[in-house]
Each structure stands twice: as structure tokens, then as C-alpha cells.
Design a protein around this motif. Structure first.
Motif, PDB file in Angstrom:
ATOM      1  N   GLN A   1      22.103  47.383  71.236  1.00 12.46           N
ATOM      2  CA  GLN A   1      21.124  46.427  70.717  1.00 12.46           C
ATOM      3  C   GLN A   1      21.416  45.010  71.203  1.00 12.46           C
ATOM      4  O   GLN A   1      20.507  44.279  71.593  1.00 12.46           O
ATOM      5  N   VAL A   2      22.700  44.627  71.163  1.00  9.96           N
ATOM      6  CA  VAL A   2      23.065  43.283  71.617  1.00  9.96           C
ATOM      7  C   VAL A   2      22.783  43.133  73.101  1.00  9.96           C
ATOM      8  O   VAL A   2      22.109  42.184  73.543  1.00  9.96           O
ATOM      9  N   ASN A   3      23.291  44.075  73.903  1.00 10.79           N
ATOM     10  CA  ASN A   3      23.115  43.990  75.357  1.00 10.79           C
ATOM     11  C   ASN A   3      21.647  43.970  75.747  1.00 10.79           C
ATOM     12  O   ASN A   3      21.201  43.109  76.514  1.00 10.79           O
ATOM     13  N   PHE A   4      20.897  44.929  75.217  1.00 12.66           N
ATOM     14  CA  PHE A   4      19.512  45.091  75.676  1.00 12.66           C
ATOM     15  C   PHE A   4      18.633  43.922  75.263  1.00 12.66           C
ATOM     16  O   PHE A   4      17.921  43.352  76.100  1.00 12.66           O
ATOM     17  N   TRP A   5      18.703  43.526  74.000  1.00 11.20           N
ATOM     18  CA  TRP A   5      17.755  42.528  73.519  1.00 11.20           C
ATOM     19  C   TRP A   5      18.128  41.107  73.916  1.00 11.20           C
ATOM     20  O   TRP A   5      17.240  40.296  74.209  1.00 11.20           O
ATOM     21  N   ILE A   6      19.403  40.782  73.962  1.00  7.89           N
ATOM     22  CA  ILE A   6      19.780  39.436  74.395  1.00  7.89           C
ATOM     23  C   ILE A   6      19.519  39.260  75.889  1.00  7.89           C
ATOM     24  O   ILE A   6      19.010  38.218  76.323  1.00  7.89           O
TER      25      ILE A   6
ATOM     26  N   LEU B   1      23.241  25.077  79.267  1.00  5.31           N
ATOM     27  CA  LEU B   1      23.314  25.254  77.817  1.00  5.31           C
ATOM     28  C   LEU B   1      22.541  26.503  77.379  1.00  5.31           C
ATOM     29  O   LEU B   1      22.994  27.231  76.486  1.00  5.31           O
ATOM     30  N   LEU B   2      21.398  26.749  78.016  1.00  5.64           N
ATOM     31  CA  LEU B   2      20.607  27.935  77.688  1.00  5.64           C
ATOM     32  C   LEU B   2      21.408  29.205  77.960  1.00  5.64           C
ATOM     33  O   LEU B   2      21.462  30.111  77.117  1.00  5.64           O
ATOM     34  N   VAL B   3      22.034  29.273  79.134  1.00  8.45           N
ATOM     35  CA  VAL B   3      22.821  30.460  79.481  1.00  8.45           C
ATOM     36  C   VAL B   3      24.024  30.587  78.553  1.00  8.45           C
ATOM     37  O   VAL B   3      24.418  31.698  78.175  1.00  8.45           O
ATOM     38  N   MET B   4      24.604  29.457  78.153  1.00  6.14           N
ATOM     39  CA  MET B   4      25.690  29.512  77.163  1.00  6.14           C
ATOM     40  C   MET B   4      25.187  30.142  75.866  1.00  6.14           C
ATOM     41  O   MET B   4      25.870  30.979  75.262  1.00  6.14           O
ATOM     42  N   GLY B   5      23.999  29.731  75.445  1.00  4.65           N
ATOM     43  CA  GLY B   5      23.418  30.294  74.232  1.00  4.65           C
ATOM     44  C   GLY B   5      23.175  31.786  74.339  1.00  4.65           C
ATOM     45  O   GLY B   5      23.285  32.517  73.349  1.00  4.65           O
ATOM     46  N   LEU B   6      22.859  32.251  75.551  1.00  6.77           N
ATOM     47  CA  LEU B   6      22.636  33.680  75.763  1.00  6.77           C
ATOM     48  C   LEU B   6      23.941  34.450  75.945  1.00  6.77           C
ATOM     49  O   LEU B   6      23.959  35.675  75.818  1.00  6.77           O
ATOM     50  N   THR B   7      25.025  33.740  76.253  1.00  2.86           N
ATOM     51  CA  THR B   7      26.322  34.380  76.479  1.00  2.86           C
ATOM     52  C   THR B   7      27.121  34.525  75.190  1.00  2.86           C
ATOM     53  O   THR B   7      27.848  35.516  75.009  1.00  2.86           O
ATOM     54  N   ILE B   8      26.978  33.565  74.287  1.00  2.00           N
ATOM     55  CA  ILE B   8      27.737  33.590  73.027  1.00  2.00           C
ATOM     56  C   ILE B   8      27.548  34.902  72.253  1.00  2.00           C
ATOM     57  O   ILE B   8      28.526  35.439  71.699  1.00  2.00           O
ATOM     58  N   PRO B   9      26.324  35.475  72.176  1.00  3.18           N
ATOM     59  CA  PRO B   9      26.182  36.757  71.466  1.00  3.18           C
ATOM     60  C   PRO B   9      27.081  37.870  72.004  1.00  3.18           C
ATOM     61  O   PRO B   9      27.519  38.730  71.237  1.00  3.18           O
ATOM     62  N   PHE B  10      27.392  37.829  73.297  1.00  4.07           N
ATOM     63  CA  PHE B  10      28.265  38.862  73.857  1.00  4.07           C
ATOM     64  C   PHE B  10      29.718  38.619  73.456  1.00  4.07           C
ATOM     65  O   PHE B  10      30.491  39.570  73.308  1.00  4.07           O
TER      66      PHE B  10
END
Length: 288
Positions: A260-265, A173-182
Motif C-alpha cells: 500500500q505504501v509503495n504503490f500509492w505513494i 522538497l516535493l520529492v522529500m515529502g514523497l520519500t519520507i513515507p518510505f
């Protein structure tokens, strides 16, 4: 700034993020094998993501050529990085010297190999694993959790099936949360048939789901403190790092550049490791 852009464009940054999650899974007793495996995750992730970019450029080139449009250049730089990082990964795997480890790695390696490849299919809506509706998020999250937690847990001889089940679920679920922004970043590029989270639920709701995923991992962190003996300073470090991650994701409500999205997420797992290391140095034993 150019150096930071080079970090994410070379996929070194995402490799470092995967390595950070892996390193956190090994706890405070670090052996040579654990370090070698973490470096393997770093190099293999760099190789896999560059390979995907190369295949994507190759597919675009063939598509443009078939339409007799202006040639779309093939990304040979990504191919070179993929080949070099891949050779390093196989060298590290050789030094690890475990046939059983190779057996456990095989499913993830197969997914990485097949993920970007196009294949003939009567339904053009999903001509590759990446394009299959709703599958992309589960493939990425499941693979990252498997490589960054399940295999390290096996390497450490873990036997607590209750903890394993909960951590694997919450890590996914954590990785899903980090993937959704992309997926939010690619909202204007992805085909509607992919059925990504922001396509199905909208941008704002997708941001809410990503935040919820990180919040659930915060709750799981508290459960580890109360029921699984996690050190208080370790729990506090993870909670604070995830809170920073939540605020980063909230900022996506304002349009952000690709960098910004790639680097910070992708930095969120790295921040997790840094905070955990600082907490260990200040209140306990360092991982190093």
C-alpha cells in the motif's frame, strides 16, 4: 492485484513515477528528444532500483555467510532486471546522441552506482552512502530533482534563473515529502544510526513534515500561476493531485502494508501527470 504487486516489485512503478515527473517538466511542446529522455529516465530508474536491491541482497548474503548462518539468497531476478533495463537506457542514450547530456548525467549516475555499495570505514555507523546519517533523504531528493527537472530545463534552453532556482528547491522538497513515507515504512528495519526523519522526529511528526512539503509545492504552484504565467487549468490540476497525495500520506497514521505504501505513494507523480493531461485535453492543448 498480482499484476499491481508485480509492477512495484519489479520497480517499474517507481520508474513510471520518475518518468511522470520528468514528462511534466517538458511542458506542452514535446519533441522526439524529450520523449527519448523521458524513456531513459523510466528505464534507468528501473535499472538503478533493481541494482540497489541486488547489491542489498548480495551484502545480506555475505553477512549471513560470515556469521555461518543459513544462506540468504542473492536476488538474481533484480540483477537481471537491472541489466536489461540498463541496456535499454544506454540504447536510448545512444539515440539521444548528446555528449553534453552524458556529461550532465554523470553525477547522478555515479551516485546511483555508489549509493548501495559498502566500503571499509572505521566508523561502522556509515559504511555506505545510504547509511550515512541524514544523507539518504537529500541524495534521493536532489538526484530526482536534478534528473526530472534540471536536465529537462537545460534541454529546453531555459534561461530564467529565478524560476529555475525556485522550482529546483520546491521540486526537491516535493520529492522529500514523497520519500519520507518510505522511511516511515522502514522505521522498524533501518538502523538507528541512519537518523532518518521518522527516527529523529517520530512517526506523526514525519507525516506532518511530508504533508508540509506537498503543501509548500501547492503554494509554489499558485505562485507560478500569478507570477510565471502557468495556465489556470494546469495549476488547478496540480493542486488537486497534490491534495489527493496529502490525503494518502495522512492515511499513513494507520499502519499500512508495504504494498500500500509503495504503490500509492509512488502513484502521486503519476496522478499529477494524469490530472495535468486531463486538464490540458479539456481546457488547453494536450501534451501529446
Amino acid at each position: 492485484m498480482k499484476f499491481l504487486i508485480a509492477l512495484y516489485r519489479s520497480n517499474f512503478w517507481v520508474g513510471l513515477a520518475a518518468a511522470a515527473l520528468t514528462y511534466l517538466s517538458f511542458g506542452q511542446e514535446i519533441t522526439l528528444d524529450y520523449l527519448l529522455y523521458t524513456l531513459f529516465i523510466l528505464t534507468s530508474t528501473i535499472s538503478a532500483y533493481n541494482y540497489m536491491h541486488w547489491v542489498k541482497s548480495l551484502n545480506n548474503y555475505r553477512e549471513k555467510k560470515s556469521l555461518e548462518e543459513e544462506d540468504h539468497p542473492i536476488d538474481w531476478a533484480s540483477f537481471s532486471r537491472a541489466a536489461f533495463a540498463g541496456m535499454l537506457a544506454f540504447l536510448l542514450l545512444f539515440f539521444l546522441g548528446s555528449i553534453t547530456l552524458i556529461y550532465y548525467l554523470f553525477p547522478a549516475l555515479l551516485i546511483a552506482l555508489l549509493y548501495p555499495l559498502a566500503f571499509p570505514h572505521p566508523n561502522r555507523a556509515f559504511s555506505s552512502l545510504r547509511m550515512m546519517p541524514g544523507l539518504k533523504l537529500f541524495l534521493i531528493a536532489g538526484s530526482w530533482s536534478y534528473l526530472s527537472f534540471a536536465i529537462p530545463y537545460w534541454m529546453q534552453g531555459g534561461v530564467d534563473t529565478l524560476f529555475f532556482g525556485w522550482e529546483f528547491l520546491m521540486r526537491t522538497l516535493l520529492v522529500m515529502g514523497l520519500t519520507i513515507p518510505f522511511d516511515i515504512r522502514d522505521l522498524d528495519k533501518d538502523k538507528p544510526s541512519m537518523r532518518t526523519v521518522p527516527q529523529v522526529f517520530g512517526k506523526d511528526n514525519a507525516i506532518g513534515l511530508a504533508i508540509l512539503a506537498l503543501f509548500l509545492y501547492q503554494i509554489w504552484t499558485l505562485m507560478q500561476f500569478f507570477f510565471f504565467g502557468q495556465a489556470w487549468f494546469q495549476s488547478l490540476a496540480i493542486l488537486l493531485a497534490l491534495e489527493i497525495g496529502i490525503r494518502m500520506i495522512k492515511n499513513l497514521k494507520t499502519n499500512r502494508s508495504e504494498f500500500q505504501v509503495n504503490f500509492w505513494i509512488e502513484a502521486i507523480p503519476i496522478i499529477l501527470l494524469i490530472f495535468s493531461q486531463i486538464a490540458a485535453l479539456a481546457f488547453g492543448n494536450s501534451y501529446f
